[in-house]
Design a protein around this motif. Structure first.
Motif, short mmCIF file in Angstrom:
data_model
loop_
_atom_site.label_atom_id
_atom_site.label_comp_id
_atom_site.label_asym_id
_atom_site.label_seq_id
_atom_site.Cartn_x
_atom_site.Cartn_y
_atom_site.Cartn_z
N ASN A 1 0.90 -0.96 0.00
CA ASN A 1 -0.01 0.06 0.04
C ASN A 1 1.02 1.50 0.14
O ASN A 1 1.93 1.27 0.43
CB ASN A 1 -1.06 0.17 1.15
N LEU A 2 0.39 2.32 -0.54
CA LEU A 2 1.26 3.39 -0.78
C LEU A 2 1.74 4.02 0.42
O LEU A 2 2.70 4.80 0.77
CB LEU A 2 0.72 4.43 -1.75
N TYR B 1 0.37 2.46 -10.50
CA TYR B 1 1.00 1.65 -9.41
C TYR B 1 0.09 0.66 -8.98
O TYR B 1 0.49 -0.66 -8.74
CB TYR B 1 1.24 2.71 -8.28
N TYR B 2 -1.15 0.96 -8.72
CA TYR B 2 -1.95 -0.24 -8.24
C TYR B 2 -2.27 -1.20 -9.44
O TYR B 2 -2.69 -2.40 -9.22
CB TYR B 2 -3.46 0.52 -7.69
N THR C 1 -6.24 13.14 -4.64
CA THR C 1 -5.18 13.75 -4.99
C THR C 1 -5.63 14.59 -6.34
O THR C 1 -6.46 14.28 -7.24
CB THR C 1 -3.88 12.70 -5.31
N SER D 1 -0.84 13.15 -9.79
CA SER D 1 -0.67 12.20 -8.69
C SER D 1 -1.69 11.17 -8.73
O SER D 1 -1.32 9.72 -8.63
CB SER D 1 -0.91 12.93 -7.18
N SER D 2 -2.85 11.20 -9.08
CA SER D 2 -3.78 10.24 -9.20
C SER D 2 -3.52 9.12 -10.44
O SER D 2 -3.67 7.90 -10.27
CB SER D 2 -5.44 10.82 -9.57
N GLN E 1 1.33 6.93 7.77
CA GLN E 1 -0.07 6.11 7.37
C GLN E 1 -1.12 6.76 8.21
O GLN E 1 -1.18 6.32 9.29
CB GLN E 1 0.29 4.70 7.00
N ARG F 1 -0.77 7.07 -8.93
CA ARG F 1 -1.31 6.27 -8.06
C ARG F 1 -2.09 4.94 -8.79
O ARG F 1 -1.91 3.76 -8.41
CB ARG F 1 -2.27 6.92 -6.98
N THR G 1 -9.45 5.28 -2.72
CA THR G 1 -7.98 5.15 -3.14
C THR G 1 -7.32 6.76 -3.52
O THR G 1 -6.30 6.68 -4.10
CB THR G 1 -7.77 4.16 -3.83
N ARG G 2 -8.14 7.69 -3.14
CA ARG G 2 -8.03 9.18 -3.66
C ARG G 2 -7.60 9.18 -5.05
O ARG G 2 -6.67 10.05 -5.55
CB ARG G 2 -6.81 9.59 -2.61
N ILE G 3 -8.21 8.65 -6.04
CA ILE G 3 -8.03 8.58 -7.31
C ILE G 3 -9.00 9.67 -7.97
O ILE G 3 -10.22 9.75 -7.72
CB ILE G 3 -8.25 7.23 -8.21
#
Length: 466
Positions: A300-301, A337-338, A326, A330-331, A313, A334, A376-378
């Motif tokens: 997890n980031l 990454y996921y 975000t 940044s989104s 965290q 993220r 997930t703040r996307i």
């Protein structure tokens, strides 16, 4: 694997339906001149069964005829669906009917092999067989316990206490003949070693030396039957290649479950998993491999940032939308990454589970970025998130649980009614985007929802007979 689910072991009670089906099948084998022998746990068969399944060794080269007979018997006795799992020359025939709540598991073996090496050829087993009180061809007591000992030791490196008692009784009564059979399989030196341990009752030590006895038996067979053993080992390795590389989808079933928090995903997965265990006549934990949201090959980031010392965290998981989304860049980072976690992790999970025909279940999957990106703040457009989802391995089945927002909110107040309605709308939009999405009515009881899901799953992942 996610261990949060409380799966139970639902035992199938053997009744007259099972007895009648098995008797018809064995009569069919005899009618067509196919020799067979029940491998173990034969007391009371076909009318009683003290095991989860029935292991039947049939003549090599007669599997196709036997398969036609068992399929016909399954259909005649009301089995609506069946599934066959193949491991070397073993085929596990699972028969089920969710309408009558019927499940049966019959294994058909062409000899007794382990990793390509034939420990007990059919003719040797048949030569040590006899009819039980109900006219069923079973192993005699001597061979039955030799097979039980070597199977437990070599395949599982463990000998159950009840098996040890049975083996000890037969060994004491027929010590010399027992030793002769062991020498034929293990060779003189290894057999003498095992006999010494048997005489001392040191069954735990025998089990601990399982790998040693396995290697000795395989070396012995390679010397006795080099070409036959090499051929069988090559066939075993080819099946591995097919399972893990060439035909991965054939040996995999992946299911994901989606719904807003409070709909009852966890309860549904537990009931659904327990039902799968019942119909596959095994413990759900042995059949299922469950994951929460991601494979978690990548951390997890937030956890990664805390470990690197650049941030702390946020662990307030009671409020899934506690953090603000975000920025666009940044989104995107993220999301990428996921997404990589799925691209790398899912094939690894499926290859692991393909070795044993396990069913993979995700409690939420990448589609959560579509229905609930705030978690997930996307902060990315719907189409871009859909693009990432389409570039990910698709489950065979995606279950979407639907209920009205007010009911969901009463069950769990982590989300507002507006947030729940927004997720339901996104999930419904997602549901019409592919044939593998299936909506379940979460207003029903957990048992009813699980039954609906079972019927859908069997229609899509097994063979239909009715």
């Amino acid at each position: 694997m996610n261990n949060e689910f409380n799966f139970l072991e639902a035992r199938v009670e053997w009744d007259e339906r099972h007895a009648s089906l098995l008797k018809d099948f064995l009569d069919g084998l005899a009618f067509h001149g196919i020799r067979y022998v029940i491998l173990k746990n034969d007391d009371g068969l076909p009318y009683e069964n003290h095991s989860k399944d029935v292991d039947i060794v049939i003549e090599p080269s007669r599997y196709r005829d036997s398969a036609r007979i068992i399929q016909s018997c399954y259909k005649k006795h009301g089995v609506s669906h069946y599934k066959v799992h193949k491991f070397e020359r073993l085929r596990c025939w699972y028969g089920m009917n969710p309408d009558t709540r019927f499940a049966i598991h019959i294994d058909l073996l062409e000899g007794f092999l382990h990793k390509g090496f034939e420990m007990f050829p059919f003719d040797v087993l048949y030569a040590h067989s006899q009819k039980n009180d109900n006219g069923i061809q079973v192993l005699d007591d001597l061979m039955g316990n030799v097979v039980l000992l070597l199977h437990s030791t070599i395949c599982y490196h463990s000998i159950k206490e009840k098996y040890a008692k049975s083996i000890a009784k037969t060994f004491q009564a027929e010590k010399d003949d027992f030793a002769v059979l062991l020498k034929d399989i293990l060779g003189v030196s290894a057999a003498n070693e095992m006999v010494t341990l048997l005489a001392a009752g040191r069954y735990k030590e025998i089990a601990k030396k399982g790998k040693h006895f396995s290697h000795q038996s395989k070396f012995r067979l390679l010397i006795k039957h080099p070409l036959f053993s090499i051929y069988n080992v090559a066939d075993f390795l080819w099946e591995k290649v097919c399972r893990l590389l060439l035909n991965l989808n054939r040996y995999n079933t992946m299911i994901s479950v989606h719904a807003p928090d409070g709909t009852g995903k966890t309860t549904f997965i537990e009931h659904f998993g327990n039902e799968l265990g019942f119909y596959y006549v095994c413990a759900a934990n042995d059949l299922l491999d469950t994951y929460h949201f991601r494979p978690n090959i990548l951390p997890n980031l937030g956890a990664a940032g805390e470990k690197a010392g650049v941030m702390k965290q946020d662990k307030d998981f009671t409020n899934p939308h506690r953090a603000k989304p975000t920025g666009k860049l940044s989104s995107l980072l993220r999301m990428t990454y996921y997404w990589l976690d799925y691209v790398v992790g899912v094939p690894l999970i499926l290859r692991k589970n393909a070795q044993f025909d396990k069913i993979t279940i995700f409690d939420r999957y990448i589609y959560d970025f579509i229905s609930d990106p705030e978690r997930t703040r996307i902060n990315l457009p719907f189409r871009l998130r859909m693009m990432f989802a389409k570039l990910t391995k698709k489950p065979d089945i995606v279950f979407i649980l639907e209920a009205d927002a007010e009911t969901i909110h009463k069950r769990k107040q982590e989300l507002t009614i507006d947030e729940i309605n927004h997720q339901l709308k996104s999930l419904h939009r997602l549901a019409v985007s592919g044939k593998y999405f299936h909506i379940l009515d979460a207003m029903k009881t957990p048992e009813e929802i699980a039954k609906d899901a079972i019927k859908l799953a069997f229609d899509l992942t097994t063979n239909k007979l009715q």
